[in-house]
Design a protein around this motif. Structure first.
Motif, short mmCIF file in Angstrom:
data_model
loop_
_atom_site.label_atom_id
_atom_site.label_comp_id
_atom_site.label_asym_id
_atom_site.label_seq_id
_atom_site.Cartn_x
_atom_site.Cartn_y
_atom_site.Cartn_z
N ILE A 108 11.20 14.06 22.40
CA ILE A 108 11.86 12.82 22.83
C ILE A 108 11.77 11.71 21.78
O ILE A 108 12.43 10.68 21.92
N ALA A 109 10.97 11.94 20.72
CA ALA A 109 10.87 10.93 19.66
C ALA A 109 10.11 11.49 18.46
O ALA A 109 9.35 12.45 18.59
N GLN A 110 10.36 10.89 17.32
CA GLN A 110 9.49 11.09 16.16
C GLN A 110 8.62 9.83 16.07
O GLN A 110 9.14 8.72 16.07
N ILE A 111 7.30 10.02 16.02
CA ILE A 111 6.38 8.88 16.10
C ILE A 111 5.89 8.41 14.74
O ILE A 111 5.79 7.22 14.47
N GLU A 112 5.58 9.34 13.84
CA GLU A 112 4.89 8.98 12.60
C GLU A 112 5.08 10.06 11.54
O GLU A 112 5.56 11.16 11.83
N HIS A 113 4.69 9.73 10.30
CA HIS A 113 4.56 10.70 9.23
C HIS A 113 3.08 10.76 8.83
O HIS A 113 2.45 9.71 8.64
N VAL A 114 2.54 11.97 8.69
CA VAL A 114 1.10 12.09 8.43
C VAL A 114 0.76 13.04 7.28
O VAL A 114 -0.39 13.43 7.12
N GLY A 115 1.77 13.40 6.48
CA GLY A 115 1.51 14.34 5.39
C GLY A 115 0.42 13.89 4.44
O GLY A 115 -0.33 14.71 3.89
N LYS A 116 0.28 12.57 4.24
CA LYS A 116 -0.73 12.04 3.32
C LYS A 116 -2.15 12.13 3.89
O LYS A 116 -3.12 11.95 3.16
N THR A 117 -2.26 12.38 5.20
CA THR A 117 -3.60 12.45 5.82
C THR A 117 -4.18 13.86 5.78
O THR A 117 -5.35 14.05 6.07
N ALA A 118 -3.35 14.85 5.47
CA ALA A 118 -3.78 16.25 5.55
C ALA A 118 -4.03 16.81 4.15
O ALA A 118 -3.21 16.63 3.25
N ARG A 119 -5.15 17.51 4.01
CA ARG A 119 -5.50 18.01 2.67
C ARG A 119 -6.21 19.36 2.74
O ARG A 119 -6.79 19.72 3.76
N VAL A 120 -6.16 20.04 1.62
CA VAL A 120 -7.02 21.19 1.39
C VAL A 120 -8.16 20.67 0.53
O VAL A 120 -7.92 20.07 -0.53
N MET A 121 -9.39 20.85 1.00
CA MET A 121 -10.55 20.31 0.30
C MET A 121 -11.56 21.42 0.01
O MET A 121 -11.58 22.44 0.70
N ALA A 122 -12.36 21.20 -1.03
CA ALA A 122 -13.40 22.17 -1.40
C ALA A 122 -14.71 21.43 -1.65
O ALA A 122 -14.71 20.24 -2.00
N ARG A 123 -15.82 22.13 -1.46
CA ARG A 123 -17.13 21.51 -1.70
C ARG A 123 -17.20 20.96 -3.13
O ARG A 123 -16.78 21.61 -4.09
N LYS A 124 -17.72 19.76 -3.24
CA LYS A 124 -17.69 19.02 -4.50
C LYS A 124 -18.32 19.79 -5.66
O LYS A 124 -17.78 19.82 -6.77
N GLU A 125 -19.46 20.46 -5.39
CA GLU A 125 -20.18 21.13 -6.48
C GLU A 125 -19.43 22.34 -7.03
O GLU A 125 -19.73 22.82 -8.13
N PHE A 275 -12.28 3.97 6.38
CA PHE A 275 -11.36 4.00 7.51
C PHE A 275 -10.01 3.42 7.11
O PHE A 275 -8.95 3.96 7.46
N GLY A 276 -10.04 2.33 6.36
CA GLY A 276 -8.80 1.70 5.92
C GLY A 276 -7.95 2.63 5.07
O GLY A 276 -6.72 2.67 5.22
N LYS A 277 -8.60 3.41 4.21
CA LYS A 277 -7.87 4.37 3.38
C LYS A 277 -7.23 5.45 4.25
O LYS A 277 -6.09 5.87 4.00
N ALA A 278 -7.99 5.91 5.25
CA ALA A 278 -7.47 6.95 6.14
C ALA A 278 -6.27 6.44 6.93
O ALA A 278 -5.22 7.11 7.00
N MET A 279 -6.38 5.26 7.52
CA MET A 279 -5.28 4.72 8.32
C MET A 279 -4.08 4.37 7.46
O MET A 279 -2.93 4.42 7.92
N GLY A 280 -4.33 4.03 6.20
CA GLY A 280 -3.24 3.70 5.29
C GLY A 280 -2.33 4.88 5.02
O GLY A 280 -1.19 4.70 4.55
N ASN A 281 -2.81 6.08 5.32
CA ASN A 281 -2.01 7.29 5.11
C ASN A 281 -1.13 7.65 6.30
O ASN A 281 -0.38 8.62 6.25
N VAL A 282 -1.24 6.87 7.38
CA VAL A 282 -0.44 7.12 8.59
C VAL A 282 0.73 6.14 8.62
O VAL A 282 0.54 4.93 8.57
N GLU A 283 1.95 6.66 8.67
CA GLU A 283 3.15 5.83 8.67
C GLU A 283 3.78 5.90 10.07
O GLU A 283 4.41 6.89 10.43
N VAL A 284 3.58 4.85 10.86
CA VAL A 284 4.05 4.83 12.26
C VAL A 284 5.39 4.12 12.36
O VAL A 284 5.51 2.95 11.98
N GLU A 285 6.40 4.82 12.86
CA GLU A 285 7.71 4.23 13.08
C GLU A 285 8.45 5.04 14.14
O GLU A 285 9.21 5.96 13.83
#
Length: 329
Positions: A108-125, A275-285
């Motif tokens: 019934i709607a498109q709410i947001e874009h979240v591609g920037k919030t999703a990642r493939v990550m690996a242990r730092k070491e 938190f601000g960096k994380a929320m900055g990756n969510v585009e709500v429209e």
């Protein structure tokens, strides 16, 4: 014909049955106010616009009542909707197409874009910088989720990795950072705020952002029975979403405080900067752009090729832009 005046007893009976209210307010308004929306949402960053909707007062302002059903990932909300335990819920394209295939769910709607919030990550070491370097690794993945499908069906194959080249460890997205810290997995496919927390605490680094492969629009889906029985409620509900969309743009501080409090109340240690960096990756429209159909067609073709759905959806049934058109009108 002379109209008979109502006695007090007759008035109370009619009021209790909603007849008087229907005459004064209109039947659609009364039905919207009497319907209880069973709202599903995921407790990662993708579900936070919906969480804010439930806390903003926007639904109550329009006389809408709701029950909330929180789960770790959107594909679980989709499964609840297929089982008709929940009426409405948000998730990305892969889960929506699967939900239509398994249970006739509609968008019934498109709410947001979240591609920037999703990642493939690996242990730092491990100092991994390329997806191809994950060969032989234990990778945490929420199997059946949109992020999980994107990794398995698109990202890994493009890097030359077959399914037998790595060990997929099934787990919820909110369990992955702890598993990486305990070194029980080498890498993981997750979303914010967990990715940002892992990076801030020096547990893991980003190998690749899913935005490089998919902008990941998130859709508000509904069961077909709900929209057929409650069209007026759906329109009022989407009007509330349009109000919330304005809050995200015009009052981000207020929005951020509500969502930050949610995560800290669940025991997550996270600075406001993280938190601000994380929320900055969510585009709500909230809306229903013309790009929805071709985007989902591409998703469906990929899922059909992988034999994860039985057929390409009938988009005339699956997509219901008319409700958003009425909400805007």
């Amino acid at each position: 014909m002379q109209q008979k005046a109502l006695t007090r007893r007759e008035f109370l009976v009619l009021t209790g049955s909603g007849i008087v209210a229907a005459g004064a307010l209109g039947p659609e308004t009364v039905l919207a106010q009497s319907t209880v929306i069973r709202q599903g949402y995921q407790t990662n960053i993708w579900g936070m616009p919906t969480y804010y909707l439930l806390r903003s007062g926007a639904l109550e302002k329009r006389g809408l009542k709701f029950e909330e059903f929180a789960v770790p990932s959107g594909n679980l909300t989709m499964q609840q909707m297929v089982a008709r335990q929940v009426d409405l819920g948000t998730y990305a394209g892969q889960s929506f197409v699967t939900g239509y295939d398994k249970g006739g769910l509609v968008a019934i709607a498109q709410i947001e874009h979240v591609g920037k919030t999703a990642r493939v990550m690996a242990r730092k070491e491990l100092k991994i910088t390329k997806v191809a370097e994950l060969k032989g690794m234990k990778i945490g993945n929420q199997v059946g989720s949109s992020t999980g499908n994107t990794f398995v069906d698109i990202i890994a194959p493009q890097a030359g990795l077959k399914k037998e080249d790595y060990q997929e460890v099934k787990m919820n997205v909110n369990e992955m950072v702890a598993a990486a810290a305990a070194k029980s997995i080498d890498a993981f496919v997750s979303v914010d705020p967990y990715c940002s927390i892992a990076e801030a605490e020096g547990i893991a680094t980003t190998v690749v952002s899913m935005y490089d492969y998919d902008p990941m629009p998130v859709f508000m889906a509904a069961t077909p029975e709900f929209v057929e029985k409650n069209p007026g409620t759906v329109v009022e509900y989407l009007k509330a979403w349009l109000d919330v969309g304005k809050d995200f743009k015009q009052n981000p501080g207020k929005v951020g405080e509500v969502i930050y409090t949610f995560f800290t109340s669940k025991g997550y240690t996270m600075s406001r900067e993280t938190f601000g960096k994380a929320m900055g990756n969510v585009e709500v429209e909230p809306g229903f752009p013309a790009s929805v159909r071709p985007y989902l067609q591409q998703i469906a073709e990929g899922l059909l090729k992988e034999k994860k759905i039985s057929a390409i959806p009938d988009w005339n049934k699956a997509l219901r832009p008319q409700f958003m058109e009425k909400a805007r009108g």
